[in-house]
Write a protein that holds these residues in place. Structure first.
Motif, PDB file in Angstrom:
ATOM      1  N   ALA A 165       0.826  -0.801   0.406  1.00 15.59           N
ATOM      2  CA  ALA A 165       0.086   0.416   0.619  1.00 15.59           C
ATOM      3  C   ALA A 165       0.908   1.133   0.093  1.00 15.59           C
ATOM      4  CB  ALA A 165      -0.700  -0.115   1.513  1.00 15.59           C
ATOM      5  N   GLY A 166       0.806   2.075  -0.982  1.00 19.93           N
ATOM      6  CA  GLY A 166       1.676   3.229  -1.631  1.00 19.93           C
ATOM      7  C   GLY A 166       0.555   4.245  -1.022  1.00 19.93           C
ATOM      8  N   LYS A 167       0.707   5.469  -1.327  1.00 13.46           N
ATOM      9  CA  LYS A 167       0.381   6.374  -1.271  1.00 13.46           C
ATOM     10  C   LYS A 167      -1.262   6.476  -0.645  1.00 13.46           C
ATOM     11  CE  LYS A 167       3.909   9.008  -3.436  1.00 13.46           C
ATOM     12  NZ  LYS A 167       4.025  10.031  -4.134  1.00 13.46           N
ATOM     13  N   ASN A 168      -1.721   6.783   0.430  1.00 17.46           N
ATOM     14  CA  ASN A 168      -2.567   7.170   0.452  1.00 17.46           C
ATOM     15  C   ASN A 168      -3.965   6.290   0.243  1.00 17.46           C
ATOM     16  OD1 ASN A 168      -5.202   8.986   1.777  1.00 17.46           O
ATOM     17  ND2 ASN A 168      -6.004   9.511  -0.182  1.00 17.46           N
ATOM     18  N   VAL A 169      -3.189   4.582   0.276  1.00 13.58           N
ATOM     19  CA  VAL A 169      -3.517   3.716   0.335  1.00 13.58           C
ATOM     20  C   VAL A 169      -3.209   2.770   1.914  1.00 13.58           C
ATOM     21  CG1 VAL A 169      -3.686   1.253  -1.277  1.00 13.58           C
ATOM     22  CG2 VAL A 169      -3.348   3.164  -2.165  1.00 13.58           C
ATOM     23  N   ARG A 170      -4.750   2.124   2.406  1.00 14.82           N
ATOM     24  CA  ARG A 170      -4.569   1.453   3.571  1.00 14.82           C
ATOM     25  C   ARG A 170      -4.050   0.144   3.224  1.00 14.82           C
ATOM     26  NH1 ARG A 170      -8.234  -0.643   7.646  1.00 14.82           N
ATOM     27  NH2 ARG A 170     -10.508  -0.097   5.616  1.00 14.82           N
ATOM     28  N   TYR A 171      -4.576  -0.646   1.931  1.00 10.13           N
ATOM     29  CA  TYR A 171      -4.234  -1.828   1.993  1.00 10.13           C
ATOM     30  C   TYR A 171      -4.821  -2.127   0.507  1.00 10.13           C
ATOM     31  CZ  TYR A 171      -9.517  -3.524   2.511  1.00 10.13           C
ATOM     32  OH  TYR A 171     -10.806  -3.656   2.250  1.00 10.13           O
ATOM     33  N   VAL A 172      -3.949  -3.249  -0.050  1.00  3.46           N
ATOM     34  CA  VAL A 172      -3.647  -4.321  -1.242  1.00  3.46           C
ATOM     35  C   VAL A 172      -4.041  -5.274  -0.716  1.00  3.46           C
ATOM     36  CG1 VAL A 172      -3.260  -4.452  -3.189  1.00  3.46           C
ATOM     37  CG2 VAL A 172      -2.655  -2.163  -2.225  1.00  3.46           C
ATOM     38  N   ILE A 173      -5.190  -5.675  -1.698  1.00  2.00           N
ATOM     39  CA  ILE A 173      -5.330  -7.484  -1.631  1.00  2.00           C
ATOM     40  C   ILE A 173      -5.288  -8.114  -3.171  1.00  2.00           C
ATOM     41  CG2 ILE A 173      -7.119  -9.615  -1.582  1.00  2.00           C
ATOM     42  CD1 ILE A 173      -6.246  -8.159   0.924  1.00  2.00           C
ATOM     43  N   PRO A 174      -4.889  -8.496  -3.541  1.00  5.55           N
ATOM     44  CA  PRO A 174      -4.191  -9.722  -2.697  1.00  5.55           C
ATOM     45  C   PRO A 174      -3.134  -9.197  -2.280  1.00  5.55           C
ATOM     46  CG  PRO A 174      -3.824 -10.932  -5.129  1.00  5.55           C
ATOM     47  CD  PRO A 174      -4.997  -9.485  -5.191  1.00  5.55           C
ATOM     48  N   GLN A 175      -2.022  -9.530  -1.302  1.00  6.74           N
ATOM     49  CA  GLN A 175      -1.209  -9.291  -0.652  1.00  6.74           C
ATOM     50  C   GLN A 175       0.282  -9.840  -1.758  1.00  6.74           C
ATOM     51  OE1 GLN A 175      -3.449 -10.629   1.167  1.00  6.74           O
ATOM     52  NE2 GLN A 175      -3.585  -8.906   2.581  1.00  6.74           N
ATOM     53  N   GLN A 176      -0.031 -10.577  -2.092  1.00 11.28           N
ATOM     54  CA  GLN A 176       1.189 -11.572  -2.742  1.00 11.28           C
ATOM     55  C   GLN A 176       0.188 -11.798  -4.327  1.00 11.28           C
ATOM     56  OE1 GLN A 176       3.864 -13.769  -2.191  1.00 11.28           O
ATOM     57  NE2 GLN A 176       3.862 -12.133  -0.003  1.00 11.28           N
ATOM     58  N   ILE A 177       1.000 -11.795  -5.559  1.00 14.05           N
ATOM     59  CA  ILE A 177       0.602 -12.336  -7.094  1.00 14.05           C
ATOM     60  C   ILE A 177       1.794 -13.247  -7.117  1.00 14.05           C
ATOM     61  CG2 ILE A 177       0.482 -11.203  -9.279  1.00 14.05           C
ATOM     62  CD1 ILE A 177       0.102  -8.634  -8.353  1.00 14.05           C
ATOM     63  N   ASN A 178       0.995 -14.265  -7.777  1.00 12.76           N
ATOM     64  CA  ASN A 178       1.813 -15.168  -8.822  1.00 12.76           C
ATOM     65  C   ASN A 178       2.387 -14.513 -10.031  1.00 12.76           C
ATOM     66  OD1 ASN A 178       2.940 -17.167  -9.831  1.00 12.76           O
ATOM     67  ND2 ASN A 178       1.599 -18.969  -8.272  1.00 12.76           N
ATOM     68  N   LYS A 179       3.284 -15.000 -10.531  1.00  5.71           N
ATOM     69  CA  LYS A 179       3.612 -13.837 -11.598  1.00  5.71           C
ATOM     70  C   LYS A 179       3.333 -14.675 -12.079  1.00  5.71           C
ATOM     71  CE  LYS A 179       8.264 -11.701 -10.368  1.00  5.71           C
ATOM     72  NZ  LYS A 179       9.573 -12.171  -9.788  1.00  5.71           N
ATOM     73  N   ASP A 180       3.522 -16.363 -12.669  1.00  5.41           N
ATOM     74  CA  ASP A 180       2.469 -16.873 -13.641  1.00  5.41           C
ATOM     75  C   ASP A 180       0.727 -16.911 -14.040  1.00  5.41           C
ATOM     76  OD1 ASP A 180       5.312 -17.834 -13.829  1.00  5.41           O
ATOM     77  OD2 ASP A 180       5.343 -19.761 -12.247  1.00  5.41           O
ATOM     78  N   ASN A 181       1.103 -16.467 -12.696  1.00  9.75           N
ATOM     79  CA  ASN A 181      -0.517 -15.872 -12.991  1.00  9.75           C
ATOM     80  C   ASN A 181      -0.757 -15.800 -14.036  1.00  9.75           C
ATOM     81  OD1 ASN A 181      -1.876 -18.298 -11.730  1.00  9.75           O
ATOM     82  ND2 ASN A 181      -2.169 -17.720  -9.832  1.00  9.75           N
ATOM     83  N   LEU A 182      -0.303 -14.415 -14.014  1.00  9.71           N
ATOM     84  CA  LEU A 182      -0.595 -13.427 -14.370  1.00  9.71           C
ATOM     85  C   LEU A 182      -0.014 -13.502 -16.050  1.00  9.71           C
ATOM     86  CD1 LEU A 182      -1.395 -10.204 -14.289  1.00  9.71           C
ATOM     87  CD2 LEU A 182       1.549  -9.747 -14.080  1.00  9.71           C
ATOM     88  N   ALA A 183       0.488 -14.162 -16.844  1.00  9.64           N
ATOM     89  CA  ALA A 183       0.686 -14.611 -17.684  1.00  9.64           C
ATOM     90  C   ALA A 183      -0.064 -15.119 -18.535  1.00  9.64           C
ATOM     91  CB  ALA A 183       1.451 -15.884 -18.122  1.00  9.64           C
ATOM     92  N   GLU A 184      -1.515 -15.355 -17.725  1.00  9.24           N
ATOM     93  CA  GLU A 184      -2.440 -16.379 -18.511  1.00  9.24           C
ATOM     94  C   GLU A 184      -3.650 -15.318 -18.591  1.00  9.24           C
ATOM     95  OE1 GLU A 184      -3.020 -19.981 -16.993  1.00  9.24           O
ATOM     96  OE2 GLU A 184      -0.453 -20.340 -17.887  1.00  9.24           O
ATOM     97  N   LYS A 185      -3.848 -14.712 -17.749  1.00  5.34           N
ATOM     98  CA  LYS A 185      -4.709 -14.175 -17.215  1.00  5.34           C
ATOM     99  C   LYS A 185      -4.852 -12.693 -16.450  1.00  5.34           C
ATOM    100  CE  LYS A 185      -5.813 -16.898 -13.715  1.00  5.34           C
ATOM    101  NZ  LYS A 185      -5.561 -18.616 -12.525  1.00  5.34           N
ATOM    102  N   ASP A 186      -6.184 -12.410 -16.216  1.00  7.36           N
ATOM    103  CA  ASP A 186      -6.391 -11.051 -16.160  1.00  7.36           C
ATOM    104  C   ASP A 186      -5.733 -10.993 -13.960  1.00  7.36           C
ATOM    105  OD1 ASP A 186      -6.661  -9.722 -18.177  1.00  7.36           O
ATOM    106  OD2 ASP A 186      -7.722  -8.517 -17.031  1.00  7.36           O
TER     107      ASP A 186
END
Lengths: 126, 425
Positions: B338-359
């Motif tokens: 979470a950067g500037k003015n952000v309280r939290y982001v979900i998911p806390q982890q992103i699997n790079k390989d998932n991103l290769a195939e889908k949003d």
């Protein structure tokens, strides 16, 4: 001519514990019913020259433990077990002991060695 | 030197634990640690000096210590680390292990997979509710076995054994060898509870009587046990009046069953089958907690150590597969912050390989409201990967923004993603 004799035994060769049925005429085995070949051998052995694996402990000086477990390298004549135990009770070994080290060679003239069941380091080595 | 993270950590160095370690290493686990509370590895096998081990797995008839040593040497040869004199105090659901020893104090270890190999415990006098006084001289058969075979003490000279379990019968022979008199073995059931071959080679061979459907009604003696009162029981285990007998003795050994030892498993949240006392496991020997496996008598009590070894192999191999998958996911995943003015982001982890195939959708909330046109910025370091315009940004209204497969190349080489929400210029 001796009479037919029917004998029932429980096999101790493996954990299954099969019942063995033996028909004997004097010293001749007429029929042995067993679960496997080793069972038949056991029946024959048990009725002519019964033997058991013998496991006990022997005193050790300066070892990690005061005793080391030992056993007969093969099955030992049953009638001589107590005599064997009394000899082993008098023995004292010095650590370190190595697995399969002969603790008592040719026990009671049977040709069977008593050997150590494990390594036992000296107490200072720990 | 103990590391902070291991692929596979095994609790206990009996046949199940050592086999699990060996199989885990062979299946590709990078590092395997076995924790043992005793001064040496081997577990209860070390006090089982009788023969009968290894027939199934090694084709040899070995005593317990020899059988244990075979596998310990193999494990050491594979580079498995044994941490001895170390007691595990706690295991968390997230596979963190808290242990202690006299050299390091408290030790914290993170495991990618755990194999539980704590074995089982003997049922005690309290668990079978034996009436009478509470003198010295009443012990479990396994305790007596440790004294006689490892420590060099005799529990007594005149012995009655309650229960026809294997350890009880084996101790009847063992104590006879050492010069004690074993008066008899009592069994409440109408049948033997141990193996038939132990009845033959431990009791019959040495003329030790076995009384089925008999139990101890009362323990007699103040400082030291002096006698037991025995009785015959009916089919419902009720004592039959008139069958009582007083048997003088200085020792009563109990061989009345074993219970899987799962105190640690419960702490980790592992579900236990109340029928058996061991964890529910699947065919990989995985418990209800992902990444926590169990092998051997901790699951249910086996007749043979050889079978425990086999169960250990299977559990260890699957623990390694789980650990490798977890490690790859750690390597292939990237944290979101979470950067500037952000309280939290979900998911806390992103699997790079998932991103290769889908949003991959990022969902977030702002800290402070922006009542003006705003912009959501997803950044790797200073580089903006993607952005999105919003009319407002309010803490009560969740914002989402998608990462797309076209962002894969940037994210694949990045080490973190930050999300900022700012007022549009």
């Amino acid at each position: 001519m001796s009479q037919l004799e029917e004998i029932e035994l429980i096999c101790v060769t493996c954990p299954k514990g099969c019942k063995l049925d033996i028909i004997r005429e004097g010293d001749t085995f007429v029929k042995i019913t067993a679960g496997c070949k080793r069972g038949k051998e056991y029946a024959r052995q048990e009725l002519t020259d019964p033997r058991r694996m013998v496991a006990t402990t022997v005193k050790v000086n300066n070892g990690l433990h005061p005793l080391v477990p030992v056993y007969t390298a093969s099955a030992f004549p049953k009638p001589k077990i107590y005599e064997l135990l009394s000899i082993l009770r008098e023995l004292q070994l010095d650590a370190p002991i190595h697995i399969n080290q002969v603790v008592l060679a040719d026990a009671l003239g049977t040709g069977i060695d008593v050997i150590a069941s494990r390594d036992l380091p000296a107490s200072s080595a720990i | 030197m103990i590391k902070q993270v291991y692929d596979v950590v095994v609790i206990g160095s009996g046949p199940g634990g050592v086999a699990a370690g060996i199989a885990a290493k062979k299946a590709g686990a990078e590092d395997v640690l076995i924790l043992e509370r005793d001064v040496e590895p081997g577990g209860i096998l070390l006090q089982c000096i009788h023969n009968g081990f290894g027939m199934e797995n090694l084709g040899e008839d070995l005593p317990g210590p020899s059988y244990a040593q075979r596998y310990i040497i193999e494990a050491q040869g594979l580079g498995i680390v044994f941490l001895l004199e170390t007691m595990v105090l706690d295991i968390t659901h997230q596979r963190k292990i808290i242990a202690t020893n006299k050299y390091a104090g408290i030790i914290e270890i993170q495991a990618r997979a755990i194999v539980l190999g704590m074995g089982c415990r003997e049922r005690t006098r309290a668990q079978i509710r034996l009436p009478g006084s509470r003198p010295a001289g009443v012990y479990t058969a396994g305790t007596a076995q440790r004294w006689v075979n490892i420590e060099g003490y005799m529990p007594g000279n005149n012995i009655v054994i309650l229960g026809s379990g294997d350890i009880g019968m084996i101790m009847a022979r063992r104590l006879t060898f050492e010069g004690a008199h074993v008066e008899r073995v009592l069994e409440i059931m109408p049948f033997l509870s141990g193996l038939s071959r132990n009845y033959v080679q431990c009791l019959l061979d040495y003329d030790i009587p076995l009384q089925l459907q008999h139990t101890v009604k009362r323990i007699i003696g103040n400082d030291r046990i002096e006698a037991v009162e025995t009785t015959r029981v009916d089919d419902r285990f009720n004592p039959i009046a008139g069958t009582e007998e007083i048997i003088p003795c200085d020792t009563l050994l109990l061989s009345v069953g074993l219970i899987p030892e799962n105190e640690l498993s419960r702490k980790a949240g592992v579900a236990i089958d109340p029928n058996i006392g061991g964890p529910y496991v699947d065919d990989d020997y995985q418990t209800s907690v992902p990444g926590i496996f169990a092998a051997g008598n901790v699951v249910h009590v086996y007749d043979l150590a050889d079978w425990v070894t086999q169960a250990g192999f299977r559990a260890g191999e699957n623990a390694a597969f789980f650990a490798i998958k977890t490690r790859n996911r750690e390597l292939r995943s990237i944290p979101t912050t979470a950067g500037k003015n952000v309280r939290y982001v979900i998911p806390q982890q992103i699997n790079k390989d998932n991103l290769a195939e889908k949003d991959v959708s990022l969902q977030l909330r702002v800290r402070q409201p922006i009542e003006a046109p705003s912009r959501i910025l997803v950044k790797c370091g200073d580089e903006v990967i993607t952005s999105k315009a919003e009319m407002y940004a309010r803490p009560g209204e969740m914002i989402s923004i998608d990462l797309k497969p076209k962002h894969y190349d940037v994210i694949n080489s990045a080490c973190a993603i930050t999300v900022d929400v700012v007022e549009r210029e």
